[in-house]
Write a protein that holds these residues in place. Structure first.
Motif, PDB file in Angstrom:
ATOM      1  N   GLU A  82       0.813  -1.218   0.000  1.00  0.00           N
ATOM      2  CA  GLU A  82       0.000   0.000   0.000  1.00  0.00           C
ATOM      3  C   GLU A  82       0.848   1.271   0.000  1.00  0.00           C
ATOM      4  O   GLU A  82       0.509   2.237  -0.702  1.00  0.00           O
ATOM      5  CB  GLU A  82      -0.968   0.014   1.189  1.00  0.00           C
TER       6      GLU A  82
ATOM      7  N   TYR B 281      -5.282  -4.322   1.939  1.00  0.00           N
ATOM      8  CA  TYR B 281      -5.340  -2.870   1.824  1.00  0.00           C
ATOM      9  C   TYR B 281      -6.350  -2.280   2.812  1.00  0.00           C
ATOM     10  O   TYR B 281      -7.283  -2.945   3.250  1.00  0.00           O
ATOM     11  CB  TYR B 281      -5.709  -2.467   0.391  1.00  0.00           C
ATOM     12  N   SER B 282      -6.154  -1.006   3.115  1.00  0.00           N
ATOM     13  CA  SER B 282      -7.049  -0.325   4.050  1.00  0.00           C
ATOM     14  C   SER B 282      -8.421  -0.124   3.422  1.00  0.00           C
ATOM     15  O   SER B 282      -8.549   0.010   2.193  1.00  0.00           O
ATOM     16  CB  SER B 282      -6.463   1.033   4.439  1.00  0.00           C
TER      17      SER B 282
ATOM     18  N   ASN C 152      -1.911   8.337   7.012  1.00  0.00           N
ATOM     19  CA  ASN C 152      -2.457   7.232   7.814  1.00  0.00           C
ATOM     20  C   ASN C 152      -1.534   6.011   7.762  1.00  0.00           C
ATOM     21  O   ASN C 152      -1.298   5.351   8.783  1.00  0.00           O
ATOM     22  CB  ASN C 152      -3.849   6.844   7.313  1.00  0.00           C
TER      23      ASN C 152
END
Length: 306
Positions: free
Chosen positions: A119, A264-265, A299
Motif C-alpha cells: 500500500e 489494503y485499508s 495514515n
C-alpha cells in the motif's frame, strides 16, 4: 529534419542516433530503442505514419501537448520532426527511455509472482500519477485532459516516479457539445483514441447537449487504482470474454474480489468507489483526489510507526 543516414543510423534535428531494436508498435505507430551517438544515452523513437495532412496535424499535436509541460510526472519530448516520403509523411518524436517499463509491466510481474503492490508503494505511485493529471487539468492558458489514462500509459523510473505518456488522446479539458453531429464526432473520437476498458461512461454515449470535461480522467484514475490493487482493470474480464464493455461501464458492473481486500485499508478501497461514479458531475476533481491520497499516505505512515 530527420533521415536515415546509413544502415542503423538516423539523424533527427542534427542529432545522430543508432537504431537498436523495435520495442513497441500499434496502429500506425512504431517505437524503437535508439542510442544517442554522442552521449551514449538511450531514448525511445516513436514514428507515426500519416496518410493525410489531417493525420500529420494530429500526430504533431502529441509532441506539442507534451511540450506544454515541464513536470516530473509528464513525459518530456527530446526531439520531434516530420519526414516526407512519396505517399506518406512520418512524424518522429524522441522520448526518454524507461528501462523498467510501464506500470502495466509492474502489475503483470506482480501477478505472475502471486504477489501484491504494498500500500505504501501503491499510494506513492498513484499520487505521482495524480500530480501529472493535476498539471494537465490546471494548465494555463488552456487546461487539457489525457482521456486515456491506464497502467500501460504510465512509465516508471528507478525511483518509482510515474510518468504519464502517450498524448495522442489529449484534448481540451472542457468541450461543449451542441447537437447530435458534435456528439457523434466526440463519440467517434473517443472510440478511436480512448482504450475501451478504461474509457469514461460519458464517452460511450455522448449526449446531444452536454459538457465533456476533465472528469473523464477521474474515472480512468479509478480504473487504474483498481488495477494496482486487483492486478487487472475492473472491465478487463468483460473485454476478454467479448461481452459488452459499454454495458458494463454504463451500469457500473464492478466486482471487488475478496482475496486482495484484506491487504489494503478500507479507506483505499473506498477511494475507488469515489472515483468510479457513472455521473461525471458527482465525481470529485483532481485536487480532492490528491488530498485524499495524501491523507491515506499519512495514515499509512502513522500505522507503520505504531
Amino acid at each position: 529534419m530527420g533521415c536515415y543516414c546509413s544502415k542503423g543510423l538516423v539523424t533527427i534535428n542534427n542529432r545522430a542516433f543508432y537504431m537498436q531494436e523495435r520495442i513497441g508498435e500499434g496502429g500506425y505507430a512504431y517505437i524503437d530503442l535508439i542510442e544517442d551517438k554522442k552521449s551514449g544515452k538511450f531514448f525511445a523513437l516513436k514514428r507515426i505514419t500519416c496518410h493525410s495532412k489531417e493525420d500529420e496535424t494530429e500526430a504533431l499535436k502529441e509532441a506539442e501537448y507534451c511540450r506544454m509541460f515541464n513536470h516530473p510526472n509528464i513525459i518530456k519530448v527530446e526531439e520531434f520532426t516530420t519526414v516526407k516520403k512519396t505517399q506518406t509523411t512520418s512524424v518522429w518524436i524522441v522520448f526518454p527511455f524507461f528501462k523498467l517499463g510501464s506500470l502495466q509491466d509492474l502489475i503483470e510481474k506482480t501477478a505472475k509472482n502471486n504477489s501484491y503492490i504494498h500500500e505504501d508503494r501503491l499510494l506513492g505511485i498513484f499520487k505521482g500519477i495524480c500530480e501529472g493529471v493535476k498539471a494537465m487539468h490546471e494548465a494555463t492558458p488552456s487546461p487539457v485532459t489525457h482521456r486515456d489514462i491506464k497502467p500501460a500509459n504510465v512509465l516508471l523510473d528507478e525511483n518509482d516516479t510515474p510518468v504519464l505518456m502517450d498524448f495522442g488522446s489529449v484534448g481540451p479539458a472542457r468541450v461543449e457539445i451542441k447537437g447530435s453531429a458534435e456528439a457523434q464526432a466526440m463519440q467517434d473520437l473517443a472510440a478511436a483514441k480512448c482504450t475501451m476498458p478504461w474509457r469514461a461512461p460519458e464517452l460511450f454515449h455522448v449526449e446531444s447537449h452536454c459538457i465533456i470535461d476533465d472528469k473523464v480522467d477521474i474515472w480512468s484514475l479509478g480504473c487504474t487504482l483498481y488495477a494496482m490493487i486487483y492486478l487487472e482493470g475492473p472491465f478487463d474480464a468483460v473485454w476478454q470474454k467479448g461481452d459488452s464493455v459499454q454495458l458494463a461501464v454504463l451500469s457500473r458492473n464492478v466486482k471487488f474480489p475478496e482475496d486482495q481486500q484484506s491487504l489494503y485499508s478500507a479507506e483505499l478501497l473506498d477511494l475507488i468507489n469515489a472515483l468510479l461514479v457513472v455521473n461525471p458531475a458527482e465525481r470529485p476533481n483532481i485536487n480532492w483526489v490528491i488530498q485524499r491520497v495524501e491523507d491515506l499516505c499519512l495514515n499509512a505512515l502513522a500505522a507503520n510507526r505504531v
